[in-house]
Scaffold this motif. Structure first.
Motif, PDB file in Angstrom:
ATOM      1  N   THR A  91      -7.699   7.819  -1.641  1.00 20.45           N
ATOM      2  CA  THR A  91      -7.997   6.810  -2.284  1.00 20.45           C
ATOM      3  C   THR A  91      -8.277   6.196  -1.455  1.00 20.45           C
ATOM      4  O   THR A  91      -9.413   4.796  -2.039  1.00 20.45           O
ATOM      5  N   THR A  92      -7.648   5.535  -0.558  1.00 23.06           N
ATOM      6  CA  THR A  92      -8.287   4.755   0.170  1.00 23.06           C
ATOM      7  C   THR A  92     -10.005   4.040   0.760  1.00 23.06           C
ATOM      8  O   THR A  92     -10.392   3.483   0.854  1.00 23.06           O
TER       9      THR A  92
ATOM     10  N   GLY B  96       1.519   3.372  -2.211  1.00 24.93           N
ATOM     11  CA  GLY B  96       0.526   4.379  -3.005  1.00 24.93           C
ATOM     12  C   GLY B  96       0.417   5.699  -2.461  1.00 24.93           C
ATOM     13  O   GLY B  96       0.348   7.065  -3.297  1.00 24.93           O
ATOM     14  N   TRP B  97       1.663   6.005  -1.533  1.00 21.73           N
ATOM     15  CA  TRP B  97       2.000   7.103  -1.229  1.00 21.73           C
ATOM     16  C   TRP B  97       2.832   8.118  -2.018  1.00 21.73           C
ATOM     17  O   TRP B  97       3.380   9.591  -2.151  1.00 21.73           O
TER      18      TRP B  97
ATOM     19  N   SER C 171       7.575   4.791   1.250  1.00 22.39           N
ATOM     20  CA  SER C 171       6.536   5.079  -0.003  1.00 22.39           C
ATOM     21  C   SER C 171       7.507   4.079  -1.422  1.00 22.39           C
ATOM     22  O   SER C 171       6.299   3.774  -2.307  1.00 22.39           O
TER      23      SER C 171
ATOM     24  N   TRP D  25       0.600  -1.085  -0.234  1.00 18.90           N
ATOM     25  CA  TRP D  25      -0.103  -0.011   0.248  1.00 18.90           C
ATOM     26  C   TRP D  25       0.298   1.494   0.388  1.00 18.90           C
ATOM     27  O   TRP D  25       0.914   2.233  -0.678  1.00 18.90           O
TER      28      TRP D  25
ATOM     29  N   ALA E 107       0.519   9.121  -4.938  1.00 16.46           N
ATOM     30  CA  ALA E 107      -1.135  10.604  -4.668  1.00 16.46           C
ATOM     31  C   ALA E 107       0.069  11.391  -2.900  1.00 16.46           C
ATOM     32  O   ALA E 107      -0.839  12.179  -2.320  1.00 16.46           O
TER      33      ALA E 107
ATOM     34  N   ALA F 142      -4.378   0.780  -2.948  1.00 16.88           N
ATOM     35  CA  ALA F 142      -5.541   1.262  -2.062  1.00 16.88           C
ATOM     36  C   ALA F 142      -6.410   0.423  -2.431  1.00 16.88           C
ATOM     37  O   ALA F 142      -6.690  -0.659  -1.016  1.00 16.88           O
TER      38      ALA F 142
ATOM     39  N   PHE G 155      -3.371   9.867  -0.566  1.00 18.09           N
ATOM     40  CA  PHE G 155      -3.649   8.263  -0.882  1.00 18.09           C
ATOM     41  C   PHE G 155      -4.851   7.992   0.316  1.00 18.09           C
ATOM     42  O   PHE G 155      -6.110   7.190  -0.056  1.00 18.09           O
TER      43      PHE G 155
ATOM     44  N   ALA H 294      -3.301   6.164  -7.761  1.00 20.48           N
ATOM     45  CA  ALA H 294      -3.153   5.372  -5.806  1.00 20.48           C
ATOM     46  C   ALA H 294      -3.430   4.155  -6.416  1.00 20.48           C
ATOM     47  O   ALA H 294      -3.754   3.552  -4.995  1.00 20.48           O
TER      48      ALA H 294
END
Length: 454
Positions: free
Chosen positions: A46-47, A34-35, A257, A31, A38, A201, A43, A197
């Motif tokens: 997104t999550t 994604g950092w 990240s 995950w 985004a 997520a 993120f 991202a």
């Protein structure tokens, strides 16, 4: 019991352990890529969107699972709703999801072990994990599911311990710093990062639907599966949000990240390299990776088995061992996974690491399968209104409609931001569908419908 019938041995707790265990490695790694796309705040948006999609999806998917408790899962639902063409699309998409997720997890297992044993090659550790857990799955589903439950409970406890240990070092200002795709302010580029991202997520929740593939092996599936799924999605949403926020607030989140072991590195920033807590996280944290790895092996093997039993793949893959487990199907997915691990230096997709590429490929398969499952739900509501449904999707048609709409949005965004992997995915889908059609033609018959099963 017939030679192609799986033995029902699993209760509610086993199924919860499988539903959560299939996914929980997503809380340990993957995950955080994604950092890099985004930022922490982007993120988080997104999550939350993806968590809404999964919550609506699981409440809807459970209707299908209990009405048609079949090892094929989405393949069986699409066969019943749309015939062999829909079944081929859903079945191959599910295979891609479940075959490409384990190599990413195995590489993370290797990375965690490398923290403790720097001389250990992560690739060989990953291959060794395949050998061990394929063997465990071949021995028997009851033993495998009990092991899955134990390691899942330990993994959940460890995530709670992680949050508790790093809490003293948490700072909300650290979490929000440059939180919008590397900027302190929201902008148009931040919107792009939010959509780019999406695969990472989805990794937080990917494969929870795989518990459906153990439906034939569940005791009283019409009661046990809804309980397991609802408890599972609630568990995962809480853990995903908690882990992400606490890990992002202990220092410079950018250092976490693009790595496969963000939690040990986050904890290291709080307690140092040689803390007992640090060593505990590495060792017990392996349980989270093992739980998902082991559970997804069970998932892909049941999908191979179901497709072969129904006449879509070579019949050899539907053979059962003396332990009543689909050993050839287990080995088939393992060969592909180990080959992917050792292709790291040969394959470069869109400049991604192998782990990120495998995650993205797996997510493509998942999203297509989610879309087919929700379309099957709507179709079967119309075409088979009298089908026994011991659990009905709440808020129908709004709740499954939200799941379908968000899944379509995710698919469009992934196609836009992952062109190369999208092409590879499409090629694999077409090759798989052609293979299904060739096998069907070779066997000179249309596969029997599952209309009378479940």
């Amino acid at each position: 019991m017939s030679a192609s019938q799986l033995k029902p041995t699993l209760g509610t707790l086993h199924l919860w352990g499988l539903a959560v265990g299939l996914v929980i490695s997503g809380e340990y790694f993957g995950w955080s890529y994604g950092w890099g796309t985004a930022g922490t705040l982007g993120f988080l948006v997104t999550t939350l969107m993806v968590a809404l999609m999964y919550t609506c999806f699981i409440f809807s998917y459970t209707e299908l699972t209990t009405a048609i408790p079949h090892a094929g899962g989405p393949f069986a639902y699409s066969l019943r709703a749309f015939g062999k063409t829909g079944a081929s699309i859903a079945g191959i998409a599910t295979l891609i999801e479940f075959v490409f997720a384990p190599p990413a997890i195995a590489m993370a297992i290797g990375a965690y072990l490398n923290v403790q044993f720097p001389a250990l090659d992560p690739k060989w550790a990953a291959a060794g994990a395949y050998v061990i857990f394929m063997s465990l799955n071949i021995i028997g589903v009851s033993i495998a599911a009990t092991f899955e439950l134990v390691v899942t409970v330990l993994a959940v406890i460890e995530l709670l311990v992680f949050m508790g240990v790093v809490a003293p070092g948490f700072s909300f200002s650290n979490f929000v710093l440059n939180g919008w795709a590397g900027s302190s302010e929201f902008s148009v580029s931040a919107i792009g990062g939010i959509f780019a991202a999406i695969p990472f997520a989805i990794w937080f929740f990917l494969a929870i639907e795989g518990a459906a593939m153990a439906a034939e092996e569940a005791k009283d599936p019409k009661r046990t599966i809804p309980r397991a799924y609802i408890g599972g999605i609630l568990t995962l949403v809480v853990l995903a949000i908690g882990v992400m926020i606490f890990a992002g607030g202990v220092g410079d989140w950018r250092t976490l990240s693009n790595i496969n072991d963000p939690l040990p590195q986050a904890m290291k920033a709080v307690v140092g390299n040689n803390s007992t807590w640090m060593h505990m996280l590495v060792w017990i944290g392996l349980f989270g990776l093992v739980a998902s790895f082991h559970g997804i092996i069970l998932g892909y093997s049941r999908q191979f088995f179901a497709l072969a039993r129904a006449g879509f793949l070579p019949p050899a893959l539907a053979k059962l061992s003396r332990f009543q487990t689909p050993h050839r199907a287990i080995l088939a997915g393992g060969v592909i996974g180990i080959a992917a691990i050792f292709s790291d230096n040969l394959i470069s997709l869109q400049g991604m690491t192998l782990t990120a590429a495998m995650i993205t490929m797996s997510v493509f398969g998942a999203i297509v399968m989610y879309i087919m499952s929700m379309l099957s739900l709507f179709k079967l509501r119309r075409s088979e209104p009298n089908l026994e449904r011991t659990f009905r999707a709440p808020g129908y048609p709004v709740v499954p409609g939200i799941a379908l709409g968000l899944a379509l949005l995710c698919l469009v965004a992934m196609l836009w931001y992952n062109e190369v992997i999208a092409v590879v995915f499409l090629v694999l889908m077409l090759a798989g569908i052609i293979c299904c059609n060739l096998v069907i033609a070779a066997r000179r018959g249309v596969p029997a419908s599952f209309a009378s099963e479940g």
